[in-house]
Motif scaffolding. Structure first.
Motif, PDB file in Angstrom:
ATOM      1  N   ASP A 171       0.938  -1.151  -0.015  1.00 48.25           N
ATOM      2  CA  ASP A 171      -0.042  -0.049   0.052  1.00 48.25           C
ATOM      3  C   ASP A 171       0.818   1.172   0.134  1.00 48.25           C
ATOM      4  O   ASP A 171       0.248   2.218   0.236  1.00 48.25           O
ATOM      5  CB  ASP A 171      -1.030  -0.120   1.289  1.00 48.25           C
ATOM      6  N   ASP A 173       2.961   2.908   1.774  1.00 48.80           N
ATOM      7  CA  ASP A 173       3.235   3.360   3.074  1.00 48.80           C
ATOM      8  C   ASP A 173       4.643   3.489   3.545  1.00 48.80           C
ATOM      9  O   ASP A 173       4.823   3.730   4.750  1.00 48.80           O
ATOM     10  CB  ASP A 173       2.160   3.336   4.048  1.00 48.80           C
ATOM     11  N   GLU A 178       3.373  -4.609   7.069  1.00 47.99           N
ATOM     12  CA  GLU A 178       2.997  -4.187   8.261  1.00 47.99           C
ATOM     13  C   GLU A 178       1.318  -4.494   8.924  1.00 47.99           C
ATOM     14  O   GLU A 178       1.369  -4.408   9.923  1.00 47.99           O
ATOM     15  CB  GLU A 178       3.159  -2.543   8.522  1.00 47.99           C
ATOM     16  N   ASP A 235      -1.858  -1.034  11.508  1.00 47.72           N
ATOM     17  CA  ASP A 235      -0.956   0.098  11.642  1.00 47.72           C
ATOM     18  C   ASP A 235      -2.152   1.442  11.563  1.00 47.72           C
ATOM     19  O   ASP A 235      -1.646   2.460  11.563  1.00 47.72           O
ATOM     20  CB  ASP A 235       0.059   0.289  10.158  1.00 47.72           C
ATOM     21  N   ASP A 237      -4.097   2.690   9.610  1.00 43.46           N
ATOM     22  CA  ASP A 237      -4.225   3.491   8.503  1.00 43.46           C
ATOM     23  C   ASP A 237      -5.812   3.467   7.976  1.00 43.46           C
ATOM     24  O   ASP A 237      -6.064   3.829   6.870  1.00 43.46           O
ATOM     25  CB  ASP A 237      -3.343   3.198   7.474  1.00 43.46           C
ATOM     26  N   GLU A 242      -4.198  -4.772   4.588  1.00 43.55           N
ATOM     27  CA  GLU A 242      -4.000  -4.433   3.286  1.00 43.55           C
ATOM     28  C   GLU A 242      -2.628  -4.536   2.934  1.00 43.55           C
ATOM     29  O   GLU A 242      -2.345  -4.590   1.739  1.00 43.55           O
ATOM     30  CB  GLU A 242      -4.243  -2.710   3.405  1.00 43.55           C
TER      31      GLU A 242
HETATM   32 CA   LIG Z   1      -0.495   0.170   5.881  1.00 45.28          CA
END
Ligand SMILES: [Ca+2]
Ligand SMILES: [Ca+2]
Ligand SMILES: [Ca+2]
Ligand SMILES: [Ca+2]
Length: 612
Positions: A171, A173, A178, A235, A237, A242
């Motif tokens: 993703d 990031d 993660e 995480d 987000d 994801e």
């Molecule tokens: Ca993420």
């Protein structure tokens, strides 16, 4: 409550600490799937390795086990080389390469290939035809191309890991892996969560409440659920699961029609060490003359009639490569070749006919296959230049309704276990749902009828710390690509028959005749006729176009003087059962020795000596 052991942790931790699959095991006692303790047939890596090495120790005259490389986590990519060594070294004979488990969750491929190796080894003492086959050719069998992915279907927490486990930031990031899934309800499986939400895109199928289908807002329907993979937003987000473990999908990482920047394709071609090892092996073993891949691609259900498909209809779009030669001609020259060479079609048609007959396959299967971009079996034909076939091995037939279609505007099914698998499904696999008929519904019918309902875990309520009341359930990971293990023995027998047939088709050169004719005055005419007693040609038409296979070379070695003809001559490709003639005029002494060598990259080498 979330089990304490997995709360707020990533996949790697939950693999170590996850709870046992008590409920699932009780449900599936009769129909054993990979990952279930009662399944004797599906093997984890150590068991597979033991079985492979056991085969080598029982048949040392036939079987050798080596490794062609290592997976990301350091597991050996075990290769079984199977041939009668007394009749020649493995590398001196035409070879069939059989590879499987390119997708981690597709562990049936490994069992099929191991089973084929066992059938061949046993057949050596029982069957004249297998004995003579093993004198003439070599089998290279790679049962587990993605051992790291496969292990994820066997741990304490199990999920479908299609790709390898090379860290990957799905993703963007700047963090890799993660946010993978967690086994929140402790049943040992990563399945799905459905969360009541009118903004959601899914609703329970009125005909089959176990299933979800996409909302059709144009018909005034409103949403009922949001659907996620089972797990937490680790995480924070706002996305759930994801970015799970890894990775690169091997069968999207080969250098043909490579899908740059697509999910699972990797940063560059052959970035996955497992894919790289396969290519290195084949480039170093030029005697490999045909390939069979057990994978989630398919090109063996081709139309067996001679009728050409017109451009655009592409009835096999779902299943692979065959498109009309006319369409090929229209392809922009900048595009990679994706159509079989017209002259190679008969071999593919014949393979399809024989495959359907020996394996017992109908027209329809519930297993959908992605667009073959960066796929191994395409590389093997288009770049490496050999007849190359792909099959999932198992063809569960739909109980009703029309054949699943590939091109549909139908709704996408709910997400699957891992983000990688999910993104692969989204980008490549045929949608799980299509207009009118649901593929998921057909799967459910199949499980109900043939597996006592195993293959689907019923929805159960769960209190999610971030999402509130949810339900967890859905299709059992791996069950839609691997048959219940009771079906494996029969499948192995059938596929072994097909492999034997395919190997008997490998090109094989022999000297049909070698004659000396005295023309007088110490001048002689030497005539050599070389025959291909296989069915496949010594070089495929496409391989000529791609310059992938060396032409067959004829060498003559003698003290006599060559008046005409070359010391090194090259033969045109020789079709199966056909022959080709070469002539030399020599001046020499009667009784003088002439040595001839015919060297075919894919069809063996023969040497003869004759006297003038
Ligand atoms: Ca993420
Ligand atoms: Ca990330
Ligand atoms: Ca679970
Ligand atoms: Ca997240």
């Amino acid at each position: 409550m979330i089990p304490k052991s997995v709360r707020g942790r990533g996949v790697k931790q939950s693999v170590r600490n996850g709870s046992a699959a008590v409920f699932a095991c009780l449900l599936l006692l009769v129909f054993a799937y990979p990952g279930l303790s009662q399944s004797q047939a599906y093997r984890r890596f150590p068991e597979l390795e033991a079985a492979v090495r056991d085969l080598a120790s029982r048949y040392p005259q036939l079987v050798e086990v080596t490794s062609i490389g290592k997976s990301v986590e350091g597991r050996e990519l075990l290769l079984i080389t199977l041939t009668d060594r007394q009749s020649g070294s493995p590398g001196s004979k035409p070879a069939l390469f059989v590879v499987g488990n390119l997708e981690g969750q597709h562990v049936a491929a490994s069992e099929l290939i191991l089973g084929i190796a066992q059938e061949l080894a046993r057949g050596w003492s029982r069957s004249d035809s297998i004995r003579s086959l093993l004198r003439q050719c070599t089998f290279y069998l790679l049962p587990r191309a993605n051992p790291d992915g496969a292990e994820r279907l066997f741990g304490k927490v199990r999920w479908e890991q299609a790709g390898n486990v090379l860290p990957w930031d799905d993703d963007f990031d700047d963090a890799a892996d993660e946010d993978g899934p967690e086994d929140l309800n402790g049943d040992g499986w990563i399945t799905q969560m459905r969360v009541p939400d009118p903004d959601g895109d899914y609703l329970a199928d009125p005909q089959e409440p176990r299933l979800l289908r996409k909302v059709d807002r144009s018909k005034g329907e409103s949403g009922q659920y949001k659907v996620y993979t089972e797990g937490l937003d680790n995480d924070g987000d706002g996305e759930y699961n994801e970015d799970g473990l890894g990775g690169i999908c091997l069968d999207r990482n080969f250098p043909h029609s490579y899908p740059y920047h697509q999910p699972g394709a990797g940063r560059y071609q052959l970035q996955a060490p497992e894919a790289r090892a396969i290519v290195d092996f084949l480039l170093g073993h030029r005697n490999v003359a045909a390939s069979l891949a057990y994978c989630l691609h398919e090109n063996l259900l081709l139309p067996s009639s001679g009728e050409r498909q017109s451009a655009g209809t592409a009835p096999t779009a779902e299943t692979g490569t065959l498109r009309a030669p006319a369409a090929a001609r229209r392809q922009a020259s900048a595009q990679p070749a994706t159509s079989l060479h017209e002259d190679d079609l008969p071999y593919y048609r014949r393979a399809s006919e024989v495959f359907r007959k020996l394996v017992g396959v109908g027209d329809r299967s519930l297993i959908t296959t992605p667009k073959p971009e960066g796929a191994y079996f395409e590389w093997a034909y288009f770049q490496y230049g050999i007849p190359s076939f792909a099959t999932p091995g198992w063809y569960p037939a739909p109980e009703s309704g029309p054949a699943p279609k590939s091109d549909t505007s139908g709704a996408e099914g709910p997400p699957t276990a891992t983000s990688l698998a999910r993104s692969l499904l989204r980008s490549a696999r045929a949608p799980q749902e299509r207009v009118g008929e649901s593929l998921d519904a057909e799967w459910l019918r199949w499980f109900d009828k043939h597996a006592g309902g195993a293959g689907f875990l019923p929805w159960r309520r769960f209190r999610h710390p971030q999402l509130g009341e949810v339900e967890i359930g859905g299709f059992l990971p791996g069950a839609r690509v691997n048959p219940p293990d009771s079906l494996l023995p029969e499948l192995i027998r059938r596929h072994a028959r097909f492999c034997v047939e395919l190997a008997s088709w490998l090109p094989q050169i022999e000297v049909d005749s070698l004659n000396v004719q005295a023309l007088g005055s110490e001048v002689y005419r030497l005539t050599l006729r070389v025959r291909n007693r296989g069915y496949f040609p010594t070089v495929l038409a496409h391989a000529v176009r791609a310059r992938a296979v060396k032409p067959t070379r004829v060498e003559i070695e003698t003290q006599a003087e060559l008046l005409s003809g070359n010391k090194y001559a090259f033969l045109e490709p020789i079709a199966g059962s056909k022959s080709q003639k070469t002539e030399w005029i020599l001046r020499g002494k009667k009784g003088q020795e002439v040595r001839i060598a015919v060297i075919a990259e894919k069809a063996g080498t023969v040497r003869r000596t004759i006297r003038l």
